[in-house]
Scaffold this active site. Structure first.
Site, PDB file in Angstrom:
ATOM      1  N   GLU A   1      99.409 111.452 -49.167  1.00 24.28           N
ATOM      2  CA  GLU A   1      99.306 112.869 -48.784  1.00 24.28           C
ATOM      3  C   GLU A   1      97.892 113.371 -48.492  1.00 24.28           C
ATOM      4  OE1 GLU A   1     100.968 115.233 -51.966  1.00 24.28           O
ATOM      5  OE2 GLU A   1      99.747 114.277 -53.505  1.00 24.28           O
TER       6      GLU A   1
ATOM      7  N   GLU B   1     123.085  87.138 -76.171  1.00 22.51           N
ATOM      8  CA  GLU B   1     124.215  86.197 -76.236  1.00 22.51           C
ATOM      9  C   GLU B   1     123.932  85.018 -77.177  1.00 22.51           C
ATOM     10  OE1 GLU B   1     125.085  84.421 -72.415  1.00 22.51           O
ATOM     11  OE2 GLU B   1     122.967  84.202 -71.913  1.00 22.51           O
TER      12      GLU B   1
ATOM     13  N   ASP C   1     115.528  85.855 -68.047  1.00 26.59           N
ATOM     14  CA  ASP C   1     115.411  85.880 -69.512  1.00 26.59           C
ATOM     15  C   ASP C   1     113.989  86.102 -70.008  1.00 26.59           C
ATOM     16  OD1 ASP C   1     118.071  85.359 -69.655  1.00 26.59           O
ATOM     17  OD2 ASP C   1     117.872  83.229 -70.101  1.00 26.59           O
TER      18      ASP C   1
ATOM     19  N   ARG D   1     131.570 107.369 -80.194  1.00 26.67           N
ATOM     20  CA  ARG D   1     131.909 105.949 -80.258  1.00 26.67           C
ATOM     21  C   ARG D   1     130.718 105.095 -80.645  1.00 26.67           C
ATOM     22  NH1 ARG D   1     135.739 105.619 -75.071  1.00 26.67           N
ATOM     23  NH2 ARG D   1     137.679 105.940 -76.180  1.00 26.67           N
TER      24      ARG D   1
END
EC number: 2.7.1.11
Length: 782
Positions: free
Chosen positions: A631, A264, A166, A201
């Protein structure tokens, strides 16, 4: 630093014992922290114990408290959750339980405890510590421990690491697990976006965060959501009208989908919960839109930890061991946390107290106070979200007030460039400017590949990888005439350049060109965006986090393959030019045995030592090796050379394989970190730009000729800062296209210790205890 001090790190733990436990809700990255505590503890000479099943295991004792070995934490870096188990524990809340726990520790001679968990777990640890001497005298009276045992264990050291998805703990920018949870959420949001667009939607997504809106807030920034509900900032009383108006406006502007994110714990101003079902019913009833609800639930805790969380967990684990072993009876229990990119130690109870203050402020409906207590990073996220989501794009004003700003990408593509372009364009429009986009970098600026961008031009860009504007490495110098002509033709008054090292060197050329061409006297700002993370003036570049995660995932798969065929070593070549950032950080995140980079020169003797180290490792239960090579780390010791050397020297002991990762490292879709970072950088750059244009307005035209009108916007330690490109010249190694000093080089020793090399750990860089009150008043962090 003296040899004595170096030696001290290796002997710091002799005769001491450390126990590590994970408690409360699980979080991805806890295993990385446990692994680091075990290995660094062993490195310092201490004995380290696992406590299985959290505090319950501490109370029950017996087989729950087991000594850890080096090999017992192998292969756990990439696992989600917590391998040693966690449990909610009622017994530890009672004094009787704590008495049993103390008995179990004293009998094993453990006086150092590392607790990885949320604020509840850490508060419990502090109580335990403050009662310690009373618990010991009770145990001694009851004849359960001897006077000698009591003296030996006279005080208990405690260090906490915050593991919670959280990000609800005050005092730290990021808690272990937050970034991984965001990865899970964003994967799902991206997946839902494609289906929602197919059907026109509206999706309502409910994410975790009972008392804290961090996940919801960053998710909405990272996916360009239409609305977000968080507990810290309830919507205004007429939010229903406002929400419906906003949804229908985005539809009429041609968007096929609406996304609403709900934490929530979302509530309205009176404290009544706002649920995802309530929102769905509202939208269906008032607008008649096809609306679906998705509750993400425990998916957010699952899956493999992100590269960020593995590095965070590892760094915090190292710091925790140091804090424990340096602890005295007088040092307060501390929590190791992250501020910007620095590990800091904070007094545990100050953090817990502040976290409680937030809850109290919210219960008392003092929402402004709760927001402030959450800290700067949270406030910044909220300000940028409000700007981007809650403002209607302005109707164009009269020509006099309008400034024209152009945005471009320069260098190689990097994930997050599009997110930066989007927020730059939209913040520019909100401020009432005309915003132009330039295709193909400086070349496009010279050829006039320029068009005006409206609000919906950049719709849906946040989650797209690569560069939609097109990007080139071309520098401006040889086309100054054409560039100047187009600056005049399109009336460009400011330039936002998003890109890598070429964006920075291009900026330097523009500064030079101002002497010759008045048209180049316009303000410009560079936003660093490159997988190599090699732009001077910034600790992070947009795109590097995505590249790191891509490399990390690949290394996980390769390690798995190596574990399947015993005794195999993989040599992997990473990108980054001369900059060893990707190789080093991926090495830390994937648990590599070695990472060869240009900044830390190595010889044939080092290669030989690494081969011998692997030969030795093959005799243990861990029969695989992973070696990373940047590299351009050495022009003679190529990937093929190192592969051939390992193949020859490993004959009969292990076989070798090589992989060159190549352009896949530019990553697909940008990670939440890169989306959020790019969005904030774009907004900040555009705000600066508007101010600079006003400042340089003289006699009806723009004339900017001061060093501070050409800047790099960078993340430095804990703040976003604007630095003149000319000032950064001294800090740059132009031959190798890297900054002369790079903060992440300090993490190299950790990589080696965790891979079991006998090296010196420089303890001079360790975090000292800070107080939170001071931290609040500092610079704004991202």
């Amino acid at each position: 630093m003296t040899h004595e001090e170096h030696h001290a790190a290796k002997t710091l733990g002799i005769g001491k014992a450390i126990a590590v436990l994970t408690s409360g809700g699980d979080a991805q990255g806890m295993n990385a922290a446990v692994r680091a505590v075990v290995r660094v503890g062993i490195f310092t000479g201490a004995r380290v114990f696992f406590v299985h099943e959290g505090y319950q295991g501490l109370v029950d004792g017996g087989d729950n408290i087991r000594e850890a070995t080096w090999e017992s934490v192998s292969m756990m870096l990439q696992l989600g959750g917590t391998v040693i188990g966690s449990a909610r524990c009622k017994d530890f809340r009672e004094r009787e339980g704590r008495l049993r726990a103390a008995h179990n520790l004293v009998k094993r001679g453990i006086t150092n405890l590392c607790v990885i968990g949320g604020d509840g777990s850490l508060t419990g640890a502090d109580t335990f510590r403050s009662e310690w001497s009373d618990l010991l005298s009770d145990l001694q009276k009851a004849g359960k421990i001897t006077a000698e045992e009591a003296t030996k264990s006279s005080y208990l050291n405690i260090v906490g690491l915050v593991g919670s998805i959280d990000n609800d703990f005050c005092g730290t920018d990021m808690t272990i697990g937050t970034d991984s949870a965001l990865h899970r959420i964003i994967e799902i949001v991206d997946a839902i976006t494609t289906t929602a667009q197919s059907h026109q939607r509206t999706f309502v997504l409910e994410v975790m965060g009972r008392h804290c809106g961090y996940l919801a807030l960053v998710t909405s920034l990272s996916c360009g959501a239409d609305w977000v509900f968080i507990p810290e900032c309830p919507p205004d009383d007429d939010w229903e009208e406002h929400l419906c108006r906003r949804l229908s406006e985005t539809r009429t502007r041609g968007s096929r989908l609406n996304i609403i994110i709900v934490a929530e714990g979302a509530i309205d101003k009176t404290g009544k919960p706002i649920t995802s079902e309530d929102i769905k019913n509202l939208v269906v009833k008032r607008l008649g839109y096809d609306t679906r609800v998705t509750v993400l639930g425990h998916v957010q805790r699952g899956g493999t930890p992100s590269a960020f969380d593995r590095i965070l967990g590892s760094r915090m684990g190292v710091e925790a061991v140091m804090a424990l072993l340096e602890g005295t009876p007088d040092t307060p229990a501390c929590v190791v946390s992250l501020s910007g990119n620095q590990a800091v130690r904070l007094p545990l109870m100050e953090c817990v107290q502040m976290t409680k203050d937030v809850t109290k402020a919210m219960n008392d409906r003092k929402f402004d106070e709760a927001m402030k207590l959450r800290g700067r990073s949270f406030m910044n996220n909220w300000e940028v979200y409000k700007l981007l989501a809650h403002v209607r794009p302005p109707v164009s004003k009269g020509p006099s007030s309008i400034h024209t700003v152009a945005v471009m990408n320069v260098g190689a593509p990097a994930a997050g460039m599009n997110a930066a372009v989007r927020s730059t364009v939209r913040i520019g429009l909100i401020q009432g400017n005309r915003v132009l986009v330039v295709h193909d970098g400086f070349e496009g600026l010279a050829k006039g590949q320029i068009e005006e961008a409206g609000w919906s031009y950049v719709g849906g860009w946040t989650g797209q990888g690569g560069s939609k504007l097109g990007t080139k490495r071309t520098l401006p110098k040889k086309s100054f005439e054409q560039i100047s002509a187009n600056i005049t033709k399109f009336n460009i008054q400011g330039l936002v350049i998003i890109g890598g090292f070429e964006a920075y060197t291009g900026g330097l050329e523009l500064m030079e060109g101002r002497k010759l061409f008045d048209e180049l006297c316009i303000p410009f700002v560079v936003i660093p965006a490159t997988v190599s993370n090699n732009v001077p003036g910034s600790d992070f570049s947009v795109g590097a986090d995505t590249a790191l995660n891509t490399i990390c995932t690949t290394c996980d798969r390769i390690k798995q393959s190596a574990a399947g065929t015993k005794r195999r070593v993989f040599i992997i070549e990473t990108m980054g030019g001369y900059c060893g950032y990707l190789a080093t950080m991926a090495g830390l995140a994937a648990g590599a045995d070695a990472a060869y980079i240009f900044e830390e020169p190595f010889t044939i003797r080092d290669l030989q030592a690494n081969v011998e180290h692997l030969v030795h490792k093959m005799k243990t239960t861990v029969k695989r090796g992973l070696v990373l090579r940047n590299e351009k780390c050495n022009e003679n010791y190529t990937t093929d050379f190192i592969f051939n050397l390992y193949s020859e020297e490993g004959k009969g002991i292990f076989d070798s394989r090589k992989n060159v990762l190549g352009h896949m490292q530019q990553g697909g879709s940008p990670t939440p970190f890169d989306r959020n970072f790019a969005t904030k950088m774009g907004a900040k750059a555009m705000n600066w730009m508007s101010g600079k244009i006003k400042e340089s307005y003289r006699n009806g035209r723009i004339f900017a000729n001061t060093p501070d009108s050409g800047c790099v916007l960078g993340m430095r330690k804990r703040a976003l800062v604007f630095q003149p490109v000319t000032e950064l010249k001294e800090q740059t190694d132009f031959d190798h296209r890297i900054p002369k000093e790079q903060w992440w080089l300090k993490l190299r020793p950790i990589l080696k210790i965790l891979a079991k090399y006998e090296i010196d750990l420089d303890t001079s860089e360790h975090a000292h205890l800070e107080h939170i009150s001071r931290k609040r008043s500092g610079e704004a962090s991202i």
